[in-house]
Design a protein around this motif. Structure first.
Motif: not given
Length: 161
Positions: A89, A96, A145, A148
């Protein structure tokens, strides 16, 4: 198109109890692995816009050796503490946040975090051995993105045995 390359550091020395974990250097095998992988990436035309490495000596040395082979300036390698003792994570958050001007980014770090992130991006990748490179191409113009959307392409490049 955004391209993310995750590079697990090459084989390091483990048997010196006097060294802190961050200070473990590459073993002779690791030095060879990193140079060979760098040559293979150069032959494929890989030219990252940005190299980001864990501060651990073994990861940074791997980044420096691969940088030399692909024509990236060693002095331009960004050292980021968030790539050391992290999580999938946390690594994804780093990715990101990249500036949109970067099209191809190469990260250098550690397991199990790199394998966990690679597997999260592509279920086909279940293990990254030392000096493995997981490459992901995303059909997007924005780094947020990543994670995702599914990658348009992915591959795992393992060092020769």
């Amino acid at each position: 198109m955004k391209t993310l390359l995750l590079v697990r550091h090459a084989k390091s020395i483990k048997d010196d109890p006097t060294l802190a974990d961050r200070d473990r250097p590459l073993a002779d095998r690791g030095l060879k692995e990193a140079l060979q992988m760098g040559r293979r990436l150069a032959e494929r035309g890989v030219k990252p816009d940005l190299f980001v490495s864990s501060p651990a000596l073994r990861a940074l040395t791997t980044a420096q050796l691969i940088a030399e082979e692909v024509g990236y300036e060693r002095n331009d390698i960004v050292v980021d503490d968030r790539l050391y003792e992290s999580s999938a994570d946390a690594l994804l958050a780093v990715v990101r946040a990249f500036d949109k001007r970067f099209e191809q980014v190469m990260l250098f770090g550690h397991n199990p975090e790199f394998t966990n992130l690679a597997h999260r991006l592509s279920s086909d990748i279940v293990d990254m051995v030392t000096c493995a490179v997981a490459e992901f191409r995303f059909d997007t113009t924005k780094w947020p993105d990543v994670g995702t959307i599914d990658p348009a392409e992915s591959r795992l490049d393992q060092p020769p045995k």
